[in-house]
Design a protein around this motif. Structure first.
Motif, mmCIF file in Angstrom:
data_model
loop_
_atom_site.group_PDB
_atom_site.id
_atom_site.type_symbol
_atom_site.label_atom_id
_atom_site.label_comp_id
_atom_site.label_asym_id
_atom_site.label_seq_id
_atom_site.Cartn_x
_atom_site.Cartn_y
_atom_site.Cartn_z
ATOM 1 N N ARG A 62 0.727 -1.130 -0.068
ATOM 2 C CA ARG A 62 -0.067 -0.136 -0.024
ATOM 3 C C ARG A 62 0.826 1.231 0.196
ATOM 4 O O ARG A 62 0.461 2.389 -0.691
ATOM 5 C CB ARG A 62 -0.991 0.016 1.195
ATOM 6 N N GLU A 63 1.908 1.292 0.730
ATOM 7 C CA GLU A 63 2.885 2.241 0.711
ATOM 8 C C GLU A 63 3.702 2.490 -0.469
ATOM 9 O O GLU A 63 4.095 3.490 -0.691
ATOM 10 C CB GLU A 63 3.708 2.426 1.970
ATOM 11 N N HIS A 64 4.025 1.454 -1.126
ATOM 12 C CA HIS A 64 4.602 1.174 -2.255
ATOM 13 C C HIS A 64 4.123 0.641 -3.272
ATOM 14 O O HIS A 64 4.322 -0.615 -3.862
ATOM 15 C CB HIS A 64 6.132 0.229 -1.822
ATOM 16 N N PRO A 65 3.076 1.384 -4.030
ATOM 17 C CA PRO A 65 2.078 0.742 -4.772
ATOM 18 C C PRO A 65 2.727 0.183 -6.307
ATOM 19 O O PRO A 65 2.273 -0.624 -6.773
ATOM 20 C CB PRO A 65 1.182 1.865 -4.907
ATOM 21 N N GLU A 66 3.901 0.545 -6.638
ATOM 22 C CA GLU A 66 4.349 0.135 -7.924
ATOM 23 C C GLU A 66 4.711 -1.526 -7.667
ATOM 24 O O GLU A 66 4.820 -2.019 -8.489
ATOM 25 C CB GLU A 66 5.791 0.886 -8.100
ATOM 26 N N LEU A 67 4.909 -1.852 -6.416
ATOM 27 C CA LEU A 67 5.198 -3.214 -6.231
ATOM 28 C C LEU A 67 4.089 -4.041 -6.228
ATOM 29 O O LEU A 67 4.126 -5.284 -6.331
ATOM 30 C CB LEU A 67 5.835 -3.470 -4.779
ATOM 31 N N LEU A 68 2.602 -3.695 -6.299
ATOM 32 C CA LEU A 68 1.469 -4.340 -6.599
ATOM 33 C C LEU A 68 1.568 -5.314 -7.830
ATOM 34 O O LEU A 68 0.626 -5.854 -8.263
ATOM 35 C CB LEU A 68 0.437 -3.366 -6.359
ATOM 36 N N ALA A 69 2.412 -4.594 -8.850
ATOM 37 C CA ALA A 69 2.468 -5.469 -10.147
ATOM 38 C C ALA A 69 2.838 -6.576 -9.963
ATOM 39 O O ALA A 69 2.674 -7.470 -10.945
ATOM 40 C CB ALA A 69 3.419 -4.519 -11.084
ATOM 41 N N THR A 70 3.456 -6.910 -9.045
ATOM 42 C CA THR A 70 3.923 -8.375 -8.866
ATOM 43 C C THR A 70 3.017 -9.322 -8.190
ATOM 44 O O THR A 70 3.212 -10.353 -7.976
ATOM 45 C CB THR A 70 5.261 -8.459 -7.919
ATOM 46 N N MET A 71 1.624 -8.722 -7.726
ATOM 47 C CA MET A 71 0.705 -9.473 -7.386
ATOM 48 C C MET A 71 -0.005 -10.322 -8.531
ATOM 49 O O MET A 71 -0.154 -9.939 -9.512
ATOM 50 C CB MET A 71 -0.513 -8.713 -6.854
ATOM 51 N N ASN A 72 -0.260 -11.902 -8.373
ATOM 52 C CA ASN A 72 -0.867 -12.400 -9.200
ATOM 53 C C ASN A 72 -2.509 -12.234 -9.231
ATOM 54 O O ASN A 72 -2.838 -11.611 -8.088
ATOM 55 C CB ASN A 72 -0.443 -13.863 -9.130
ATOM 56 N N HIS A 73 -3.110 -12.822 -9.840
ATOM 57 C CA HIS A 73 -4.790 -12.924 -9.736
ATOM 58 C C HIS A 73 -5.058 -13.419 -8.615
ATOM 59 O O HIS A 73 -6.257 -12.792 -8.072
ATOM 60 C CB HIS A 73 -5.471 -13.585 -10.867
ATOM 61 N N LEU A 74 -4.862 -14.520 -8.059
ATOM 62 C CA LEU A 74 -5.158 -15.124 -6.659
ATOM 63 C C LEU A 74 -5.121 -13.970 -5.594
ATOM 64 O O LEU A 74 -5.941 -13.710 -4.803
ATOM 65 C CB LEU A 74 -4.566 -16.553 -6.262
ATOM 66 N N ALA A 75 -3.959 -13.403 -5.590
ATOM 67 C CA ALA A 75 -3.499 -12.425 -4.598
ATOM 68 C C ALA A 75 -4.593 -11.101 -4.540
ATOM 69 O O ALA A 75 -4.719 -10.593 -3.560
ATOM 70 C CB ALA A 75 -2.048 -12.216 -4.679
ATOM 71 N N GLN A 76 -4.841 -10.679 -5.847
ATOM 72 C CA GLN A 76 -5.697 -9.765 -6.110
ATOM 73 C C GLN A 76 -7.009 -9.880 -5.419
ATOM 74 O O GLN A 76 -7.595 -9.134 -4.888
ATOM 75 C CB GLN A 76 -6.022 -9.276 -7.578
#
Length: 462
Positions: free
Chosen positions: A310-324
């Protein structure tokens, strides 16, 4: 639970002269996903997040901004915690945005008679170095202060350990006991003890506005700016006050970061902050990540990873679909007493990422090194204590931190306490409050560092 591929326990906090200041760094490159990770994304469809604007602290592509908005905690319904203030860039860190009297709802929780409680909202600094806001509650006892100087202030960094915004201590103090109330706000009774001694007690919401659990820069900045805000809201009473900060476990991250960031971030508070106590402290995130990954403590690792993203949102790009899907579920509003059981079946971090070997990737190495505060010198005397038999957070890390700070000339005391993590908090409490009491009353901090003058070894720290 959502995770980020490089285990985002913390992006480096940016100084004003850092070339990344004013925006997030470029997303780190990531190793290709494994065949199992590809299968997860082929099997689980992407979550269709609605379009959303970028965060106030970053400029993200529309798709990533939508994911970021989707994994934030739900609003509390109270603008003091929810509303992003306008004009933060025109304020200095610690400047008050607004304050509200919350005496009526705080008094039943304070136990000790109080004169007033104020909910403070102030400008602070995000981990990326751009303006953000923080909240904290200042509780003033009814008894007059009869000691020398201004009334001392005990800063109690509670172990919030939560993803939901309604789990914060200031929300409870402003609204009373509610369905997400954290019993850790009351026990050990540090706040009650401080008020009974005539000290004001400052309770910071050190996870920041997005509940960035375990992010050290956010935590340290919020605490230091809360101290600045207290000195500004009532200078006649607090401009000359001594402050001391204490925290255990998740709260220890905040108290530790406060001391380690003080010299660079708030040098004018040198001498104002009389001491920092940290118990059950995590010093090596890299080792802890490997220890927690895939075992019964994995729920904590998963919760921290989402919070840090949440604090470093550019790292959310590495979440897969399940994590989303999981990160956008009610999981995103869990409080500290729920995060542990989430991982009881032992969920490995790889299940939620699209990056192979996420804990040992080059990107993970860079982020974890930059988030490590152990190469800094504390700006205040330290009391470090830890359960001697803590099987999750080994005592060797805090003991080595003590040695390092001693070598840098910091007055420090180290105490191994009987028991594991929870028992260590209880066993250390009497000595911790005794040490804090002495600091707040102006007694010079002791040191037990081998090369420094010290009291006889048999004497307890005062």
């Amino acid at each position: 639970m959502a995770l980020v591929g490089c285990l985002s326990f913390g992006q480096p906090w940016a100084r004003a002269d850092d070339e990344t200041f004013g925006g997030p760094p470029a997303p780190p490159s990531a190793p290709a996903p494994s065949e199992f990770q590809r299968w997860i994304d082929r099997t689980v469809p992407a979550l269709p997040f609605p379009a959303a604007p970028s965060p106030p602290t970053a400029d993200l592509p529309p798709e990533l901004a939508a994911v970021w908005r989707g994994v934030l905690p739900l609003p509390t319904g109270d603008p003091a915690f929810d509303a992003w203030p306008a004009g933060l860039d025109r304020l200095a860190p610690g400047d008050l945005v607004e304050w509200r009297d919350v005496t009526a709802t705080t008094a039943p929780l304070a136990v000790v008679p109080i004169r007033r409680a104020l909910l403070l909202k102030f400008r602070t600094t995000a981990a990326s170095g751009v303006p953000s806001f923080g909240t904290a509650t200042l509780v003033i006892p009814a008894a007059a202060w009869t000691g020398p100087g201004g009334r001392p202030v005990l800063t109690n960094a509670l172990p919030i350990n939560a993803l939901g915004a309604r789990c914060t201590p200031s929300y409870a103090l402003a609204h009373g006991i509610h369905d997400k109330f954290n019993t850790g706000d009351l026990f050990p009774p540090t706040t009650w003890w401080g008020l009974s001694r005539g000290y004001a007690v400052l309770v910071p919401d050190h996870e920041g506005p997005w509940m960035s659990y375990a992010e050290p820069a956010v935590a340290g900045h919020v605490v230091l700016d809360a101290i600045r805000a207290v000195r500004a809201v009532s200078p006649a009473e607090f401009a000359d006050s001594r402050f001391a900060v204490t925290g255990y476990s998740g709260g220890a991250i905040a108290s530790y970061a406060t001391a380690m960031l003080l010299g660079d971030y708030a040098p004018e508070l040198s001498g104002v902050l009389a001491g920092a106590a940290a118990g059950g402290l995590v010093t090596d995130y890299r080792a802890l990540a490997h220890k927690f990954n895939g075992n019964i403590a994995s729920g904590i690792l998963l919760a921290v990873s989402l919070a840090m993203a949440r604090e470093h949102p550019e790292l959310l790009a590495t979440m897969n679909h399940l994590a989303q899907w999981v990160a956008a579920s009610p999981v995103k509003d869990t409080c500290g007493d729920t995060n542990g059981p989430l991982g009881v079946i032992g969920i490995p971090i790889e299940i939620a990422t699209n990056t192979a070997d996420p804990l040992d990737s080059p990107a993970a190495d860079r982020v974890l090194r930059q988030a490590d505060l152990r190469d800094r010198t504390a700006g205040a005397p330290l009391l470090i204590y830890h359960g001697a038999h803590d099987f999750w957070l080994p005592i060797e890390g805090p003991r080595e931190l003590y040695r390092q700070q001693c070598a840098r000339g910091v007055p420090a005391v180290f105490r191994p306490e009987p028991g594991e993590h929870l028992l260590g908090a209880l066993a250390g409490f009497p000595e911790v409050v005794d040490w804090l009491d002495a600091r707040l009353r102006g007694v010079s901090a002791p040191t037990e560092c081998p090369a420094a003058p010290q009291q006889p070894p048999a004497s307890p720290p005062r």
